[in-house]
Structure formats: structure tokens, C-alpha cells
Design an enzyme around this catalytic site. Structure first.
Site, PDB file in Angstrom:
ATOM      1  N   SER A   1       4.571  -2.224  44.487  1.00 12.88           N
ATOM      2  CA  SER A   1       4.938  -0.867  45.700  1.00 12.88           C
ATOM      3  C   SER A   1       4.943  -1.629  47.099  1.00 12.88           C
ATOM      4  O   SER A   1       4.259  -0.706  47.273  1.00 12.88           O
ATOM      5  CB  SER A   1       5.191   0.680  44.648  1.00 12.88           C
ATOM      6  OG  SER A   1       6.211   0.926  45.882  1.00 12.88           O
TER       7      SER A   1
ATOM      8  N   HIS B   1       8.075  -4.245  44.474  1.00 14.02           N
ATOM      9  CA  HIS B   1       9.053  -3.231  44.367  1.00 14.02           C
ATOM     10  C   HIS B   1       9.663  -2.776  45.495  1.00 14.02           C
ATOM     11  O   HIS B   1       8.409  -2.174  46.738  1.00 14.02           O
ATOM     12  CB  HIS B   1       8.655  -2.101  43.442  1.00 14.02           C
ATOM     13  CG  HIS B   1       9.082  -1.430  43.017  1.00 14.02           C
ATOM     14  ND1 HIS B   1      10.231  -0.752  41.937  1.00 14.02           N
ATOM     15  CD2 HIS B   1       9.238  -0.313  44.098  1.00 14.02           C
ATOM     16  CE1 HIS B   1      10.488   0.515  41.910  1.00 14.02           C
ATOM     17  NE2 HIS B   1      10.120   1.145  43.277  1.00 14.02           N
TER      18      HIS B   1
ATOM     19  N   ASP C   1      11.567  -0.121  47.743  1.00 11.89           N
ATOM     20  CA  ASP C   1      11.557   1.727  47.837  1.00 11.89           C
ATOM     21  C   ASP C   1      12.488   1.756  48.832  1.00 11.89           C
ATOM     22  O   ASP C   1      11.962   1.748  49.785  1.00 11.89           O
ATOM     23  CB  ASP C   1      10.563   2.376  47.629  1.00 11.89           C
ATOM     24  CG  ASP C   1       9.914   2.293  46.544  1.00 11.89           C
ATOM     25  OD1 ASP C   1       8.106   2.544  46.651  1.00 11.89           O
ATOM     26  OD2 ASP C   1      10.131   2.675  45.310  1.00 11.89           O
TER      27      ASP C   1
ATOM     28  N   MET D   1      14.867   5.063  50.900  1.00 10.83           N
ATOM     29  CA  MET D   1      14.566   6.161  50.787  1.00 10.83           C
ATOM     30  C   MET D   1      15.277   6.324  52.237  1.00 10.83           C
ATOM     31  O   MET D   1      15.666   5.919  53.404  1.00 10.83           O
ATOM     32  CB  MET D   1      13.342   6.641  51.746  1.00 10.83           C
ATOM     33  CG  MET D   1      12.328   6.455  50.161  1.00 10.83           C
ATOM     34  SD  MET D   1      10.706   6.883  50.566  1.00 10.83           S
ATOM     35  CE  MET D   1       9.896   6.342  48.824  1.00 10.83           C
TER      36      MET D   1
ATOM     37  N   HIS E   1      15.110  -0.585  44.798  1.00  8.68           N
ATOM     38  CA  HIS E   1      14.885   0.975  43.877  1.00  8.68           C
ATOM     39  C   HIS E   1      15.286   2.395  44.678  1.00  8.68           C
ATOM     40  O   HIS E   1      15.186   2.111  45.764  1.00  8.68           O
ATOM     41  CB  HIS E   1      13.232   1.901  43.919  1.00  8.68           C
ATOM     42  CG  HIS E   1      13.317   2.715  43.041  1.00  8.68           C
ATOM     43  ND1 HIS E   1      12.032   4.081  43.537  1.00  8.68           N
ATOM     44  CD2 HIS E   1      14.405   3.623  42.552  1.00  8.68           C
ATOM     45  CE1 HIS E   1      12.161   5.315  42.550  1.00  8.68           C
ATOM     46  NE2 HIS E   1      13.786   4.798  42.768  1.00  8.68           N
TER      47      HIS E   1
ATOM     48  N   MET F   1      16.721   4.973  46.660  1.00 10.42           N
ATOM     49  CA  MET F   1      16.602   6.495  46.511  1.00 10.42           C
ATOM     50  C   MET F   1      17.946   6.938  47.598  1.00 10.42           C
ATOM     51  O   MET F   1      16.979   7.775  48.497  1.00 10.42           O
ATOM     52  CB  MET F   1      14.865   7.141  46.596  1.00 10.42           C
ATOM     53  CG  MET F   1      14.130   6.760  45.148  1.00 10.42           C
ATOM     54  SD  MET F   1      12.331   6.783  45.702  1.00 10.42           S
ATOM     55  CE  MET F   1      12.235   5.113  46.263  1.00 10.42           C
TER      56      MET F   1
ATOM     57  N   MET G   1      10.376   7.548  36.833  1.00  7.43           N
ATOM     58  CA  MET G   1      10.018   8.634  37.484  1.00  7.43           C
ATOM     59  C   MET G   1       8.357   9.557  36.659  1.00  7.43           C
ATOM     60  O   MET G   1       9.237  10.298  36.349  1.00  7.43           O
ATOM     61  CB  MET G   1      10.480   9.811  38.580  1.00  7.43           C
ATOM     62  CG  MET G   1      11.675   8.113  39.365  1.00  7.43           C
ATOM     63  SD  MET G   1      11.134   6.765  39.822  1.00  7.43           S
ATOM     64  CE  MET G   1       9.321   7.858  41.247  1.00  7.43           C
TER      65      MET G   1
ATOM     66  N   ASP H   1       6.797   4.465  36.987  1.00 11.00           N
ATOM     67  CA  ASP H   1       6.900   4.737  38.545  1.00 11.00           C
ATOM     68  C   ASP H   1       6.161   5.494  39.040  1.00 11.00           C
ATOM     69  O   ASP H   1       6.744   6.555  38.855  1.00 11.00           O
ATOM     70  CB  ASP H   1       8.330   4.116  39.597  1.00 11.00           C
ATOM     71  CG  ASP H   1       8.183   4.173  40.592  1.00 11.00           C
ATOM     72  OD1 ASP H   1       8.971   4.042  41.574  1.00 11.00           O
ATOM     73  OD2 ASP H   1       6.955   4.134  40.962  1.00 11.00           O
TER      74      ASP H   1
HETATM   75  C1  DX5 Z   1       8.161   6.826  45.344  1.00 12.27           C
HETATM   76  C2  DX5 Z   1       7.901   5.113  44.989  1.00 12.27           C
HETATM   77  C3  DX5 Z   1       7.221   4.236  44.193  1.00 12.27           C
HETATM   78  C4  DX5 Z   1       5.989   4.671  44.958  1.00 12.27           C
HETATM   79  C5  DX5 Z   1       4.596   4.753  43.711  1.00 12.27           C
HETATM   80  O1  DX5 Z   1       8.723   7.948  45.744  1.00 12.27           O
HETATM   81  O2  DX5 Z   1       9.630   4.956  44.250  1.00 12.27           O
HETATM   82  O3  DX5 Z   1       7.661   2.876  43.884  1.00 12.27           O
HETATM   83  O4  DX5 Z   1       5.971   4.074  46.422  1.00 12.27           O
HETATM   84  O5  DX5 Z   1       3.648   4.784  44.778  1.00 12.27           O
HETATM   85  P1  DX5 Z   1       2.399   4.843  42.987  1.00 12.27           P
HETATM   86  O6  DX5 Z   1       2.055   3.652  43.056  1.00 12.27           O
HETATM   87  O7  DX5 Z   1       0.888   5.291  45.033  1.00 12.27           O
HETATM   88  O8  DX5 Z   1       2.520   6.270  43.507  1.00 12.27           O
HETATM   89 ZN    ZN Z   2       9.058   3.344  43.302  1.00 13.36          ZN
END
Ligand code: DX5
Ligand code: ZN
Length: 221
Positions: A8, A33, A35, A37, A67, A69, A138, A176
Site C-alpha cells: 500500500s 495498492h 488508497d 481518501m 481502493h 475511500m 477491512m 486490508d
Molecule cells: C487504510 C488503508 C490501508 C492501509 C494499510 O485505510 O486502506 O490500505 O494503508 O496500511 P497498514 O498495512 O499499515 O495497516
Molecule cells: Zn487500502
């Protein structure tokens, strides 16, 4: 255990995204990956489609696992598909018209995924299992890396594996949140096909390659 690792980029050095992504690819792993947000669905902001567009030419063999969010995820499907995403995952809790949104993702040629917050049951997906290619479990509340693992949420991996077998569907099960050398083996044993890892890889004291190797080692046993 043939499991995909999906490092990620949220945990990567944001000033060296390209280099860090190439370090991942140099280990032989292919998934990245991403993320995304929006500060509304989750209390944090990260990055947009331009990051995928910028990284694609640097990592031609990479599989970009996006991903989302965000609220109103349907608004971001086109921009990420156009930027070069290979899979786009939306949250079940954010997609009001989930079946329509999954169909729209598949229409772009991307794999369609659905993420489940820790409190959300896999049963919410029973009527769209044929419309999706990936379910993202999650095991932390979304929004930040480096959080504590939620073992109760991890029970969904086994439940989804049973649901998949019972319905004859073919979706991938991805996990994740706080995936590391302690949590990864159990998740793989329960049926996870993809393991997303941020801190375990990018914050490993000996670097990205050592982080990947340590995870691969525990998945070998
Ligand atoms: C959190 C993300 C994850 C996060 C994982 O909302 O969706 O992908 O970056 O990081 P670790 O492995 O450190 O929990
Ligand atoms: Zn993620």
C-alpha cells in the site's frame, strides 16, 4: 500459499513514490495498492488519479489496485480507469446504487471490487456476487495505516470463502489493514487471495525488499 501481496503506497515515502513503487516491482511483486481518501468517507486525505497516471510509465508491469475511500465513488470511476487503474474498489457503505456502480467499473475494463468496513457483513453482497471480482475485507477502520488489527473482522475471510464455494462465484478475497508477519499466515490459511500491506513493507527497518521477503517467508511455511 499462492497469495498476491499488494503493498500500500499510503505508507511509502510520498516524496519518492516512483522509486518506492519500482522497489516493489524489483522484488517480483506486481500489485500496487492505491488508497484514495476524500476527507469525508474517512477522516483523512490522500491522493488522486494523477498519482496512478504518473506511476504507470515508471511501472509498466504493475497492477494498480485502487481502493476508493470516498463518498459518491461513482464520480471517480472514469478518472481512475483513464489514469490506468486495473482494479477499482468502492466501499459498500458509500455506494448507494452498488450494482450499478459495479457494472460501471466493469464497463471500463477494470476489475470491480467492494470493500467492507469492519462492522459490515458479507451478507450485504449476496445479490451482487456475480457483479464483482474482488471483496476487500477491512481489518482496520479505513483512513490510516499503522493501526491495530481487528481479529473479529478477519473472521469474514473464512465466511466469504464459504459463500464463494456455496454460490459457485469466483471473486478474489483481499484483506486490508495491519497485515504483517503475525497476521498474514492465518489470513492466507482462511482463504485470502490478496494481502494488502503498508507499514509491514514500507516501514520495514531494512527497506522494501526486506519487508516483502519477510512476508513471503511466513507465507511459505
Ligand atoms: C487504510 C488503508 C490501508 C492501509 C494499510 O485505510 O486502506 O490500505 O494503508 O496500511 P497498514 O498495512 O499499515 O495497516
Ligand atoms: Zn487500502
Amino acid at each position: 500459499m499462492t497469495v498476491e501481496l499488494a503493498p500500500s503506497l499510503l505508507a511509502a515515502d510520498h516524496a519518492r513514490f516512483g522509486q518506492q513503487a519500482q522497489e516493489v516491482l524489483a522484488t517480483g511483486e506486481t500489485w500496487l495498492h492505491v488508497d484514495v481518501m476524500d476527507g469525508r468517507f474517512v477522516p483523512n486525505l490522500s491522493f488522486g488519479a494523477e498519482v496512478v497516471r504518473a506511476l504507470r510509465p515508471l511501472c509498466p508491469l504493475a497492477f494498480f489496485d485502487v481502493h476508493l475511500m470516498v463518498v459518491e465513488p461513482e464520480r471517480y470511476i472514469e478518472p481512475f480507469a483513464a489514469a490506468g487503474a486495473h482494479a477499482i474498489t468502492v466501499h459498500q457503505e458509500a455506494a448507494v446504487h452498488l450494482q450499478r456502480t459495479l457494472a460501471a467499473i466493469r464497463e471500463t475494463g477494470c476489475l470491480a471490487g467492494v470493500a467492507l468496513n469492519p462492522a459490515t457483513s458479507p451478507e450485504t453482497l449476496r445479490y451482487v456476487l456475480e457483479d464483482l471480482d474482488l471483496v476487500l475485507v477491512m481489518t482496520v477502520n479505513p483512513g490510516f495505516g499503522g493501526q491495530t488489527f481487528l481479529p473479529t473482522a478477519a473472521r469474514k475471510v473464512g465466511e466469504l470463502a464459504k459463500l464463494r464455494a456455496a454460490t459457485g462465484t469466483k471473486f478474489k478475497i483481499s484483506v486490508d489493514g495491519s497485515v504483517n508477519v503475525k497476521t498474514a499466515p492465518g489470513l492466507a490459511r482462511d482463504g485470502a487471495d490478496v494481502l494488502v500491506a503498508g507499514s509491514a513493507i514500507f516501514n520495514h527497518t531494512e527497506g522494501v525488499a526486506a519487508g516483502v521477503a519477510a512476508l513471503r517467508e511466513v507465507l511459505r511455511t
